[in-house]
Design a protein around this motif. Structure first.
Motif, PDB file in Angstrom:
ATOM      1  N   ASP A  98       0.815  -1.217   0.000  1.00  0.00           N
ATOM      2  CA  ASP A  98       0.000   0.000   0.000  1.00  0.00           C
ATOM      3  C   ASP A  98       0.848   1.266   0.000  1.00  0.00           C
ATOM      4  O   ASP A  98       0.364   2.342  -0.355  1.00  0.00           O
ATOM      5  N   GLY A 101       0.791   2.690  -3.393  1.00  0.00           N
ATOM      6  CA  GLY A 101      -0.514   3.105  -3.888  1.00  0.00           C
ATOM      7  C   GLY A 101      -0.743   2.669  -5.327  1.00  0.00           C
ATOM      8  O   GLY A 101      -0.463   1.521  -5.698  1.00  0.00           O
ATOM      9  N   ASP A 102      -1.219   3.607  -6.166  1.00  0.00           N
ATOM     10  CA  ASP A 102      -1.543   3.262  -7.549  1.00  0.00           C
ATOM     11  C   ASP A 102      -0.300   3.125  -8.432  1.00  0.00           C
ATOM     12  O   ASP A 102      -0.403   2.728  -9.583  1.00  0.00           O
ATOM     13  N   ARG A 103       0.886   3.413  -7.904  1.00  0.00           N
ATOM     14  CA  ARG A 103       2.131   3.241  -8.672  1.00  0.00           C
ATOM     15  C   ARG A 103       2.703   1.822  -8.548  1.00  0.00           C
ATOM     16  O   ARG A 103       3.699   1.492  -9.157  1.00  0.00           O
ATOM     17  N   ARG A 104       2.065   0.973  -7.773  1.00  0.00           N
ATOM     18  CA  ARG A 104       2.547  -0.386  -7.537  1.00  0.00           C
ATOM     19  C   ARG A 104       2.805  -1.177  -8.815  1.00  0.00           C
ATOM     20  O   ARG A 104       3.816  -1.868  -8.926  1.00  0.00           O
ATOM     21  N   PRO A 105       1.948  -1.099  -9.861  1.00  0.00           N
ATOM     22  CA  PRO A 105       2.207  -1.890 -11.075  1.00  0.00           C
ATOM     23  C   PRO A 105       3.527  -1.539 -11.782  1.00  0.00           C
ATOM     24  O   PRO A 105       4.049  -2.346 -12.538  1.00  0.00           O
ATOM     25  N   LEU A 160      -1.757  -1.866 -16.719  1.00  0.00           N
ATOM     26  CA  LEU A 160      -2.234  -0.484 -16.711  1.00  0.00           C
ATOM     27  C   LEU A 160      -2.666  -0.034 -18.095  1.00  0.00           C
ATOM     28  O   LEU A 160      -2.105  -0.467 -19.093  1.00  0.00           O
ATOM     29  N   THR A 178       5.834   7.724 -14.219  1.00  0.00           N
ATOM     30  CA  THR A 178       5.122   7.074 -13.113  1.00  0.00           C
ATOM     31  C   THR A 178       4.328   8.065 -12.268  1.00  0.00           C
ATOM     32  O   THR A 178       3.506   7.651 -11.462  1.00  0.00           O
ATOM     33  N   PHE A 181       1.314   8.968 -15.256  1.00  0.00           N
ATOM     34  CA  PHE A 181       0.783   7.805 -15.966  1.00  0.00           C
ATOM     35  C   PHE A 181       0.640   8.094 -17.453  1.00  0.00           C
ATOM     36  O   PHE A 181      -0.314   7.654 -18.079  1.00  0.00           O
TER      37      PHE A 181
END
Length: 187
Positions: A98, A101-105, A160, A178, A181
């Motif tokens: 966590d 966050g949304d940058r994990r991929p 993504l 990153t 996006f």
């Protein structure tokens, strides 16, 4: 820790406040017509993510905290935990997925990331601003569309969805920012 005045808090500053570590997200300096100047600061707790709006007058003293940054290599993910290795001591640490966050991929095996520490406690992970990914699916290249400023949707190998220029086809490698996006360039 260094003591600073309340009006010296800047975005990105990390302070010890109210029994926790807080990062200043937004700072607005206000000079009302009546009374003293103050800084209206939006804070985010580094341990649990809570947000707080606080008002600091210029005569208020706060403890500014400096976090140590260490470059660490990402090894693998297991049960929602990311495993990183220190490239000097070869020590391994586990962090919650966590934290990214949304940058994990964008995190790839073997990637070097900057882990910020407060003493021995890891608090945050920063991945590189630009990462190379492979386009898994997209519409085919159409001749004559290279001059237009239109973009088409694409799905990357990490799952993504991003918008790419029409001249980029499937199986090509691209560089993605990153933070935004967005497509940056061909790899």
């Amino acid at each position: 820790m260094a003591k600073i005045n309340g009006n010296e808090i800047r975005p990105g500053s990390i302070i010890d406040h109210d029994g926790g570590l807080w990062a200043a997200v937004k700072v607005n300096h206000v000079k009302p017509g009546k009374g003293g100047a103050f800084a209206q600061v939006e804070l985010k707790n580094l341990r649990d993510g809570r947000k707080l709006n606080e008002r600091f007058r210029s005569e208020d003293k706060v403890d500014e905290v400096y976090l140590e940054m260490k470059d660490q290599q990402f090894l693998y993910e297991s049960d929602g935990k990311l495993v990183f290795m220190d490239s000097e001591s070869f020590e391994q640490i586990e962090l919650d997925a966590d934290l990214l966050g949304d940058r994990r991929p964008f995190l790839q095996d073997g990637m070097t990331a900057a882990v910020r520490y407060y003493g021995e406690e890891p608090l945050a992970v920063t991945i590189p601003q630009k990462v190379t990914c492979k386009v898994a699916e997209t519409e085919p290249v159409v001749n004559g569309q290279t001059a237009s400023k239109s973009y088409k949707p694409a799905i990357l190998d990490n799952g993504l969805r991003v918008m790419i220029p029409p001249f980029v086809g499937a199986e090509e490698r691209i560089v993605v920012n990153t933070e935004t996006f967005e497509y940056s360039e061909r790899a």
